[in-house]
Write an enzyme that holds these catalytic residues in place. Structure first.
Site, PDB file in Angstrom:
ATOM      1  CG  ASP A  55      -0.210  -0.023   2.535  1.00 53.14           C
ATOM      2  OD1 ASP A  55       0.800  -0.751   2.639  1.00 53.14           O
ATOM      3  OD2 ASP A  55      -0.643   0.668   3.486  1.00 53.14           O
ATOM      4  CD  GLU A  93       4.255   0.554   6.743  1.00 50.88           C
ATOM      5  OE1 GLU A  93       5.103   0.881   7.589  1.00 50.88           O
ATOM      6  OE2 GLU A  93       3.729   1.374   5.962  1.00 50.88           O
TER       7      GLU A  93
END
Length: 485
Positions: free
Chosen positions: A78, A145
């Protein structure tokens, strides 16, 4: 961007361009994950996805390297979705538009996603290569994350065989990381009462713009302003001499990004609007001078607006303003043992006004659990004094340095051999996933490297082209130098 694909780090830029073309903000990584899985299977690589959404891609050792210690290369799927206020970019549907700006690559009005897209691209480039020697290799790509470390929290033991983990999420060429801060989210909810404003009152709007923002770990020591607290201080200044009722306060967008913008709509006596505007602009001018070096482009717009929103009562307005002014922001303590490293900090990240409550999100970071808990208790005390409730979620541990690390020794010696100097061995104040990995894989020997990335988590994010070249050279050298198991 095509011209970069002919450079030494061309394979990295090739995959980074493809990553940018596929939307992948936190919580929306599936499209990119599916593309990577399809690509890997087309390459004949073994691909596995766990129940959380983490990916594992395995590649056998190159000939003659079968006896080397197994390596896990790790990146997160991400990226942080941040954009300028005038941007119409939709991170869920629109590709990132990278471009070359001198010696850097940046994006058009949005975060670039070099954090951690370059690291992810380098892992895919190694998997794709036929000429980079390495031992048994596994690639771990985690989800979410940036918004909660969901993938790292749910990593299952026994899934990986490798003994050495190379995290690719560092952001300074020439620095090698062997430790990081832990953190916890502090989520406030302040109950509010609304009260119809007097017929003699009228609505105004304050809009704070142009602050640099940045990563609440890597940039917290730079002394930049936070829009949420600056706006609250402005309101407190006005409220000391004038009656006001806040109807909406909105600032920041992510708990792990320093707030760049804040808006506040408020009701004041119509006869005092001119005086309030003068005082607001004078207050802002003083802070503009105070932050002139750190925040040269910050601006305040004051306007008179038509509104049908029922404002908060004077009491609730004052409680909100006091809460935001009292909450700490920035560096709390520097490390005594590691010169120049932040030990503990807190970020006043997001403020949102709902119908009957105001929510505030803060992110507390510390190299040790004691420091993290100390600031959490301070937040709890402020909540109690202000009439708010607070919950602490998503606590994650720091990554304690290992002075006997074989991975660190290998990286250090490889760096010196390649570049003729020793790298800086560092502990980073940002929250890498390495600390969480220790729960499932306590014996992993871990190290973190990466290229130079400036202003991550903000639309000013950029990655230095030359540093990507150095990072790629180092990564290939380290993989070739991994010792026998």
């Amino acid at each position: 961007m095509k011209q970069l694909e002919t450079s030494n780090a061309g394979p990295v830029w090739h995959f980074f361009s493809q990553i940018c073309a596929i939307p992948h903000p936190s919580k929306h990584e599936q499209q990119l994950s599916l593309w990577i899985q399809h690509w890997a299977r087309e390459k004949g690589l073994a691909v596995d996805e766990d129940a959380t959404g983490n990916l594992k891609i395995s590649k056998p050792a190159t000939a003659g390297m079968e006896n080397r210690a197994g390596v896990v290369m790790q990146a997160h799927l991400d990226m942080v979705p941040q954009k300028n206020s005038d941007s119409t970019h939709d991170f869920v549907t629109d590709p990132i538009r990278p471009y070359i700006d001198g010696e850097w690559v940046t994006a058009d009005g949005t975060t670039l996603g070099a954090d951690n897209g370059i690291g992810m691209a380098s892992a895919l480039a190694i998997l794709d290569s036929d000429d980079v020697p390495h031992g048994p290799l596994e690639v771990l790509l985690t989800i979410d994350e940036e918004a909660g470390m969901t993938g790292a929290f749910n990593l299952q033991p026994g899934w990986f065989n490798g003994k050495i983990l190379i995290n690719t999420d560092s952001e300074q060429n020439g620095e090698v990381y062997m430790g990081c801060a832990g953190g916890v989210d502090a989520n406030f909810n302040l109950p509010i009462e609304r009260e119809v404003a007097s017929g003699q009152m009228a609505a105004m709007k304050f809009e704070l713009r142009g602050l640099k923002g940045g990563h609440s770990g890597c940039d917290i020591h730079l002394g930049r302003g936070t829009a949420n607290q600056l706006m609250a201080q402005l309101l407190r200044h006005i409220g000391q001499q004038h009656t006001l009722q806040v109807s909406n306060f909105s600032g920041g967008s992510l708990r792990n990004a320093i707030a760049r913008e804040a808006d506040c709509e408020l009701w004041v006596f119509a006869t005092e609007q001119d005086e309030i505007q003068v005082k607001a602009e004078a207050f802002f001018s003083q802070h503009q001078q105070l932050l002139s070096v750190k925040e040269p482009t910050m601006s305040l717009a004051v306007s008179r607006v038509s509104s049908d929103t029922v404002p908060l009562s004077q009491t609730s307005s004052q409680q909100l303003i006091n809460l935001l002014c009292a909450l700490p922001h920035g560096v709390v303590r520097m490390s005594d043992s590691i010169e120049g490293v932040v030990e503990t900090s807190t970020n006043l990240g997001v403020v949102r006004t709902e119908a009957d409550t105001v929510s505030v999100q803060c992110l507390i970071r510390s190299l040790n659990d004691t420091g993290r808990q100390q600031i959490a208790e301070q937040h709890a005390a402020i909540a109690e004094l202000s009439g708010a409730s607070v919950s602490f979620d998503g606590a994650y541990p720091g990554w304690e340095p290992d002075t006997n690390s074989i991975a660190m020794t290998t990286v250090r010696e490889t760096y010196q051999a390649l570049f003729g100097k020793l790298p800086n061995i560092m502990v980073i104040h940002a929250g890498l996933e390495c600390g969480l990995f220790k729960a499932a894989y306590p014996d992993w020997d871990m190290v973190s490297i990466g290229p130079t990335i400036r202003f991550p988590h903000s639309p000013d994010e950029k990655v230095e082209i030359a540093s990507v070249d150095d990072y790629w050279t180092l990564l290939k050298g380290v993989l070739a130098a991994i010792p026998a198991a």
